[in-house]
Write an enzyme that holds these catalytic residues in place. Structure first.
Site: not given
Ligand code: HSE
Length: 420
Positions: A12, A41, A129, A198
């Site tokens: 990511v 990092v 989303i 979540k």
């Protein structure tokens, strides 16, 4: 110019750096300022990351760098990122995090520490989303009646394969890990914990509920078999791992579990690794959000949306309110959940057994909606499959204990909740 430092330049993080570079013009046009990644990092400096940024293996090089305006935390874990995010905020830096576990445990403390400094987390829930933005801003006129979502792509992929192709659980778990969506410890996916993190984040924005994973009902998909899949098909259901939040009176139910849902419902049609969340607001009615819940570019897309929002100065309080949101709403006890249930039992195939089972359910006030008997692989045994009318979780748990103690019942009783 705004300078970014990234803690954790994995899939990511590399996507964030690359998109900020390749889409720099459009992002600058939207943010109103040039955004560059100053440094990142990593744990292992010798591994090639495919990014054009300076790398260090010391997180403090980013967190204490006076030139860095926004720290992007993509490390995973809880304790180390907590102390680094805290330090970054104390140093006056805005923070963007994709770390759902960190927020599941520390979102309220971090909101307190952040104060007026932006701390954003769009990528933490359902990846690409924009569900956090939808709840924090898009639906801010509404009391939220319910949230129901497929929030774990790994489980949805596995269930889709089990249902559509008859795949067996173990084989498909390995295949889903190869997709790169699975958590480092896949029991976080299949056990429902990832989805619970979540759900807790969404429940805070929607209801102001300060709960931790240990406080809510979390079950995974580990016990689902092809018998359950066949039953679901016969009775018109799909099986999904859902995160569910429901406002009931002055309380809120929060739960994650495998769920049978009518196959014609919108969310039942969401297959493979995709995520989807439906939110019902008292004024807007039902809304639905669909898209990729993980993956480098999809998650980076959400991370960069937060960076753009911060640069525009649009942030507001972290959870979307300072105080008084739905004040008085309480997390309801797991025992008070009221829903329909599916049960699977392995029993002796002899006279009087069905009567024993149904009268035991009757003792707990549980009314049967439908029933099916299937042959068992074991000689002189049968599988009994039931759905019940609505009943209380505590009654169902007691009934299951009582059923398990009958000599005509073998092994564990499988149970799944049904949402219509
Ligand atoms: N393991 C998660 C999933 C990744 O399968 O959806 C995104 O949080």
């Amino acid at each position: 110019m705004v300078k970014i430092g990234i803690l954790g330049v994995g899939t990511v993080g590399a996507s964030v750096a690359n998109i900020l570079e390749s889409n720099a013009d459009i992002i600058e046009a939207r943010a109103g300022k040039k955004i560059i990644v100053k440094s990142g990092v990593v744990q292992n400096l010798s591994k090639e990351r495919g990014v054009n940024i300076t790398l260090s293996d010391n997180p403090l090089d980013v967190v204490n760098d006076p030139e860095i305006d926004i720290v992007v935390e993509l490390m995973g874990g809880v304790d180390e990122p907590y102390s680094l995010v805290k330090k970054a905020l104390e140093n006056g830096k805005a923070v963007v995090t994709a770390n759902k576990a960190l927020l599941a445990y520390h979102r309220y403390e971090l909101q307190e520490i952040a104060g007026d400094i932006p701390l954003m987390y769009e990528a933490s829930t359902a990846g690409g989303i924009p569900i956090i933005g939808a709840l924090r801003t898009g639906l801010s006129a509404n009391h939220i009646e319910s949230i129901q979502g497929i929030m774990n792509g790994t489980c949805n992929y596995m269930l889709t394969k089990m249902i559509n192709e008859g795949a067996l659980y173990d084989a498909i778990l390995k295949e889903s890990q190869d997709l790169g969506y699975a958590e480092a410890d896949p029991s976080f996916d299949v056990g429902g914990f990832d989805a619970s993190h979540k759900l807790l984040i969404l429940a805070s924005i929607a209801y102001g509920i300060d709960a931790k994973p240990e406080d809510i009902l979390i079950e995974g998909i580990e016990n689902i078999t092809q018998t359950d899949v066949a039953f679901a098909k016969e009775f018109g259901y799909e099986i999904k791992l859902l995160g569910i939040a429901k406002k009931i009176g002055e309380g809120v139910e929060l739960r994650v579990h495998a769920t049978m849902i009518p196959k014609e419902s919108m969310i039942a049609k969401v297959d493979g690794v995709m995520n989807a969340v439906t939110v019902v607001g008292d004024r807007v009615g039902e809304t639905m959000y669909y898209g990729p819940g993980a993956g480098g570019d999809a998650t980076a897309s959400a991370v960069i949306s937060d960076i753009v929002d911060i640069v525009r100065g649009n942030q507001g309080p972290m959870l979307g309110y300072k105080k008084g949101l739905e004040s008085g709403l309480k997390l309801l006890s797991k025992d008070d959940i009221i829903t329909q249930y599916y049960l699977r039992l392995e029993v002796s195939d002899e006279s009087g057994v069905l009567a024993k089972i149904t009268s035991t359910l009757g003792e707990f006030g549980i009314s049967i909606e439908s029933m099916l008997q299937k042959p068992s692989l074991q000689k002189s045994r049968a599988k009994l499959l039931f759905t019940t009318h609505k009943t209380k979780e505590s009654k169902m748990q007691e009934a299951m204990k009582s059923l398990s103690s009958l000599t005509v019942v073998y092994g564990d009783i499988a149970m799944m909740r049904i949402e219509k």
